[in-house]
Scaffold this active site. Sequence first.
Site, mmCIF file in Angstrom:
data_model
loop_
_atom_site.group_PDB
_atom_site.id
_atom_site.type_symbol
_atom_site.label_atom_id
_atom_site.label_comp_id
_atom_site.label_asym_id
_atom_site.label_seq_id
_atom_site.Cartn_x
_atom_site.Cartn_y
_atom_site.Cartn_z
ATOM 1 N N TYR A 127 -2.735 -1.380 10.646
ATOM 2 C CA TYR A 127 -2.892 -2.079 9.358
ATOM 3 C C TYR A 127 -1.754 -1.709 8.407
ATOM 4 O O TYR A 127 -1.089 -2.589 7.842
ATOM 5 C CB TYR A 127 -4.242 -1.736 8.706
ATOM 6 C CG TYR A 127 -4.167 -1.849 7.206
ATOM 7 C CD1 TYR A 127 -4.070 -3.092 6.585
ATOM 8 C CD2 TYR A 127 -4.112 -0.701 6.390
ATOM 9 C CE1 TYR A 127 -3.935 -3.200 5.202
ATOM 10 C CE2 TYR A 127 -3.982 -0.808 5.021
ATOM 11 C CZ TYR A 127 -3.888 -2.051 4.431
ATOM 12 O OH TYR A 127 -3.736 -2.163 3.078
ATOM 13 N N HIS A 128 -1.537 -0.397 8.212
ATOM 14 C CA HIS A 128 -0.491 0.009 7.262
ATOM 15 C C HIS A 128 0.871 -0.531 7.716
ATOM 16 O O HIS A 128 1.708 -0.906 6.888
ATOM 17 C CB HIS A 128 -0.452 1.531 7.123
ATOM 18 C CG HIS A 128 -1.611 2.109 6.336
ATOM 19 N ND1 HIS A 128 -2.772 2.556 6.942
ATOM 20 C CD2 HIS A 128 -1.787 2.296 5.005
ATOM 21 C CE1 HIS A 128 -3.609 3.008 5.999
ATOM 22 N NE2 HIS A 128 -3.035 2.856 4.825
ATOM 23 N N LYS A 153 1.723 -3.973 6.531
ATOM 24 C CA LYS A 153 2.221 -4.025 5.153
ATOM 25 C C LYS A 153 3.720 -3.724 5.096
ATOM 26 O O LYS A 153 4.451 -4.268 4.264
ATOM 27 C CB LYS A 153 1.479 -3.010 4.285
ATOM 28 C CG LYS A 153 0.000 -3.234 4.194
ATOM 29 C CD LYS A 153 -0.306 -4.513 3.445
ATOM 30 C CE LYS A 153 -1.530 -4.413 2.610
ATOM 31 N NZ LYS A 153 -1.919 -5.672 1.975
ATOM 32 N N SER A 204 -1.190 3.574 10.601
ATOM 33 C CA SER A 204 -2.125 2.710 11.343
ATOM 34 C C SER A 204 -1.448 1.355 11.543
ATOM 35 O O SER A 204 -0.475 1.027 10.850
ATOM 36 C CB SER A 204 -3.446 2.507 10.583
ATOM 37 O OG SER A 204 -3.251 1.616 9.495
ATOM 38 N N THR A 240 0.838 -1.201 0.000
ATOM 39 C CA THR A 240 0.000 0.000 0.000
ATOM 40 C C THR A 240 0.870 1.247 0.000
ATOM 41 O O THR A 240 1.955 1.256 0.585
ATOM 42 C CB THR A 240 -0.956 -0.029 1.208
ATOM 43 O OG1 THR A 240 -1.832 1.070 1.116
ATOM 44 C CG2 THR A 240 -0.225 0.005 2.530
HETATM 45 P P1 NAD Z 1 -10.990 -7.359 0.892
HETATM 46 O O1 NAD Z 1 -11.065 -7.412 2.369
HETATM 47 O O2 NAD Z 1 -12.252 -7.083 0.143
HETATM 48 O O3 NAD Z 1 -10.366 -8.727 0.328
HETATM 49 C C1 NAD Z 1 -9.392 -9.472 1.014
HETATM 50 C C2 NAD Z 1 -9.815 -10.935 0.952
HETATM 51 O O4 NAD Z 1 -8.810 -11.723 1.629
HETATM 52 C C3 NAD Z 1 -11.144 -11.197 1.646
HETATM 53 O O5 NAD Z 1 -12.031 -11.886 0.789
HETATM 54 C C4 NAD Z 1 -10.769 -12.046 2.871
HETATM 55 O O6 NAD Z 1 -11.762 -12.975 3.214
HETATM 56 C C5 NAD Z 1 -9.458 -12.693 2.421
HETATM 57 N N1 NAD Z 1 -8.545 -13.035 3.539
HETATM 58 C C6 NAD Z 1 -8.146 -12.229 4.558
HETATM 59 N N2 NAD Z 1 -7.318 -12.911 5.379
HETATM 60 C C7 NAD Z 1 -7.169 -14.165 4.857
HETATM 61 C C8 NAD Z 1 -6.458 -15.317 5.253
HETATM 62 N N3 NAD Z 1 -5.715 -15.337 6.378
HETATM 63 N N4 NAD Z 1 -6.534 -16.429 4.495
HETATM 64 C C9 NAD Z 1 -7.299 -16.443 3.358
HETATM 65 N N5 NAD Z 1 -8.020 -15.368 2.945
HETATM 66 C C10 NAD Z 1 -7.966 -14.243 3.694
HETATM 67 O O7 NAD Z 1 -9.853 -6.286 0.522
HETATM 68 P P2 NAD Z 1 -9.549 -5.561 -0.875
HETATM 69 O O8 NAD Z 1 -10.078 -4.173 -0.805
HETATM 70 O O9 NAD Z 1 -9.910 -6.448 -1.982
HETATM 71 O O10 NAD Z 1 -7.965 -5.439 -0.777
HETATM 72 C C11 NAD Z 1 -7.157 -6.524 -1.207
HETATM 73 C C12 NAD Z 1 -5.687 -6.208 -0.949
HETATM 74 O O11 NAD Z 1 -5.333 -4.989 -1.600
HETATM 75 C C13 NAD Z 1 -5.358 -6.006 0.528
HETATM 76 O O12 NAD Z 1 -4.142 -6.637 0.813
HETATM 77 C C14 NAD Z 1 -5.235 -4.518 0.674
HETATM 78 O O13 NAD Z 1 -4.334 -4.216 1.688
HETATM 79 C C15 NAD Z 1 -4.731 -4.096 -0.691
HETATM 80 N N6 NAD Z 1 -5.131 -2.726 -1.030
HETATM 81 C C16 NAD Z 1 -6.444 -2.385 -1.092
HETATM 82 C C17 NAD Z 1 -6.811 -1.081 -1.408
HETATM 83 C C18 NAD Z 1 -8.256 -0.629 -1.459
HETATM 84 O O14 NAD Z 1 -8.505 0.592 -1.596
HETATM 85 N N7 NAD Z 1 -9.223 -1.538 -1.378
HETATM 86 C C19 NAD Z 1 -5.802 -0.132 -1.676
HETATM 87 C C20 NAD Z 1 -4.462 -0.514 -1.598
HETATM 88 C C21 NAD Z 1 -4.131 -1.824 -1.267
HETATM 89 N N1 USQ Z 2 -11.135 10.148 4.933
HETATM 90 C C1 USQ Z 2 -11.970 11.243 5.097
HETATM 91 N N2 USQ Z 2 -13.301 11.000 5.195
HETATM 92 C C2 USQ Z 2 -13.842 9.750 5.132
HETATM 93 C C3 USQ Z 2 -12.978 8.645 4.947
HETATM 94 C C4 USQ Z 2 -11.634 8.882 4.867
HETATM 95 O O1 USQ Z 2 -11.530 12.399 5.151
HETATM 96 O O2 USQ Z 2 -15.072 9.631 5.230
HETATM 97 C C5 USQ Z 2 -9.674 10.372 4.768
HETATM 98 C C6 USQ Z 2 -8.805 9.618 5.763
HETATM 99 O O3 USQ Z 2 -8.616 10.357 6.939
HETATM 100 C C7 USQ Z 2 -7.525 9.431 4.946
HETATM 101 C C8 USQ Z 2 -8.008 9.331 3.513
HETATM 102 O O4 USQ Z 2 -9.335 9.866 3.494
HETATM 103 O O5 USQ Z 2 -6.725 10.580 5.041
HETATM 104 C C9 USQ Z 2 -8.042 7.916 2.971
HETATM 105 O O6 USQ Z 2 -8.834 7.109 3.833
HETATM 106 P P1 USQ Z 2 -9.475 5.734 3.315
HETATM 107 O O7 USQ Z 2 -10.289 5.174 4.428
HETATM 108 O O8 USQ Z 2 -10.104 5.902 1.990
HETATM 109 O O9 USQ Z 2 -8.158 4.897 3.011
HETATM 110 P P2 USQ Z 2 -7.108 4.196 3.970
HETATM 111 O O10 USQ Z 2 -7.563 4.129 5.369
HETATM 112 O O11 USQ Z 2 -5.784 4.832 3.726
HETATM 113 O O12 USQ Z 2 -7.105 2.710 3.407
HETATM 114 C C10 USQ Z 2 -7.493 2.388 2.068
HETATM 115 C C11 USQ Z 2 -7.723 0.894 2.023
HETATM 116 C C12 USQ Z 2 -6.408 0.180 2.349
HETATM 117 C C13 USQ Z 2 -5.323 0.682 1.426
HETATM 118 C C14 USQ Z 2 -5.189 2.194 1.451
HETATM 119 C C15 USQ Z 2 -4.268 2.734 0.389
HETATM 120 O O13 USQ Z 2 -8.737 0.517 2.945
HETATM 121 O O14 USQ Z 2 -6.578 -1.216 2.205
HETATM 122 O O15 USQ Z 2 -4.104 0.103 1.805
HETATM 123 O O16 USQ Z 2 -6.477 2.775 1.168
HETATM 124 S S1 USQ Z 2 -3.247 4.053 0.979
HETATM 125 O O17 USQ Z 2 -4.104 5.045 1.621
HETATM 126 O O18 USQ Z 2 -2.563 4.602 -0.165
HETATM 127 O O19 USQ Z 2 -2.337 3.461 1.921
#
Ligand code: NAD
Ligand code: USQ
Length: 383
Positions: free
Chosen positions: A181-182, A185, A179, A144
């Site tokens: 979470y981040h 990664k 966070s 990410t």
């Molecule tokens: P999502 O939660 O919709 O999908 C993740 C899937 O992985 C889910 O279906 C979940 O059941 C499965 N999973 C989680 N833990 C597991 C485990 N231990 N074993 C097997 N399956 C498991 O998330 P998404 O939005 O599709 O994101 C996918 C990936 O992309 C994530 O790694 C996320 O960090 C990354 N990512 C997402 C975004 C975004 O904006 N959605 C942005 C940047 C990076």
């Molecule tokens: N934000 C607002 N209002 C909202 C929701 C979010 O101002 O209602 C702000 C947050 O404070 C943050 C930004 O928008 O500054 C992004 O928040 P987000 O919830 O859209 O994204 P984030 O928490 O960063 O996480 C999402 C995905 C995660 C992925 C990440 C990419 O859930 O899986 O890793 O985006 S990145 O942000 O580039 O790390």
Amino acid sequence: MKVLVLGGDGYLGWPTALHLSDRGHEVAVLDNGARRGYDDELGVTSLVPIRRLDERVTAWEEVSGTRLGVYHGDLLDAEYVRATLAEFGPDAVVHFAEQRSAPYSMLDRDHATYTQHNNVVGTLNLLYGIAETDPDIHLVKLGTLGEYGTPNIDIEEGWLTVEHNGRSDRVLFPKRPGSFYHLSKVHDSHNIEFACRAWDLRATDLNQGVVYGHHTAQTGCDECLATRFDYDAVFGTVLNRFVVQAVLGEPLTVYGSGGQTRGVIDIRDTVECVRLAVENPAARGEFRVFNQLTESFSVGELAELVVDTYPGTIEIAYLDNPRVEADQHHYNVVSTGLPALGLQPHRLADTLITSLFGLVERHSGRVDRSALLPTVQWRLPGR
Ligand code: NAD
Ligand code: USQ
């Protein structure tokens, strides 16, 4: 190629599996269903109805004549991971299978430890599985952009050349994410880089920005193929949330002053970036990093864009920021690797107009308005 998509039941994993299958690759998906479980735990659900994984797979077979392999299992089960890799024999593994919500990871200690355990141990099990079954497998890992945080220097593509006391070295770019979470990664990235160095594995870390959008060429073929669309304050990403708020006539929830800037990407470009990475593998021993974004906006600019494009009156509510993050900062991300492989990006303004408002209008009756306001605080109570 044979491609195993981990997390193939999720928002991005499912459309990616279809995109790769449509390109003629032999695809299998693996998922443990955790994401559907978080819905039950939080009492929310995808805005767009989604089918069970087996129903989706059958629907894709009817549309395309191609059957995806399905593995129901958990990356935390190391022996299962090893056996699955040995049975399917992939050329590439695309790893989406993590807990991906920053607010979920900040709910409390249990959710922080769950997130880091699930993500870091799952990825370690995968690295061992690849090394023990076939070190030639290319790992394409979803990282990410938030791993980098918001440093006061340009964000390079994974690596940084540093000069110090007259000497120079190429090091992993210093990370300061926002966070637990981040942070998971970041830990993954370091573990993968080490495995490439120590065991001669090949890996691509896709440091992706915030994804928006819903349809891809394949998921749009049949409603049974729809992927999820989250709008709640825990799993909904910022732009998807703003679109839902606009359609419902609710104020757009900008956290803080809205000056925080993020890289963003259309879901159609996500699936294409993964394809490009899979079809152009990293070399043995290489830890390759691509910054996966197509445009950058401040949160305030995203809100203004929604206000300007939606045909109705919308208010913006500037809320006290529940997160700990800079909202005035330098932000310039280098991203050359994916364009060099041929990525042709979609633009945000077009996506909003052509698909997102209409999508939300069709399903607006399913929205739970109480899930829109943020409840998770980054700061500990009383501090
Ligand atoms: P999502 O939660 O919709 O999908 C993740 C899937 O992985 C889910 O279906 C979940 O059941 C499965 N999973 C989680 N833990 C597991 C485990 N231990 N074993 C097997 N399956 C498991 O998330 P998404 O939005 O599709 O994101 C996918 C990936 O992309 C994530 O790694 C996320 O960090 C990354 N990512 C997402 C975004 C975004 O904006 N959605 C942005 C940047 C990076
Ligand atoms: N934000 C607002 N209002 C909202 C929701 C979010 O101002 O209602 C702000 C947050 O404070 C943050 C930004 O928008 O500054 C992004 O928040 P987000 O919830 O859209 O994204 P984030 O928490 O960063 O996480 C999402 C995905 C995660 C992925 C990440 C990419 O859930 O899986 O890793 O985006 S990145 O942000 O580039 O790390």
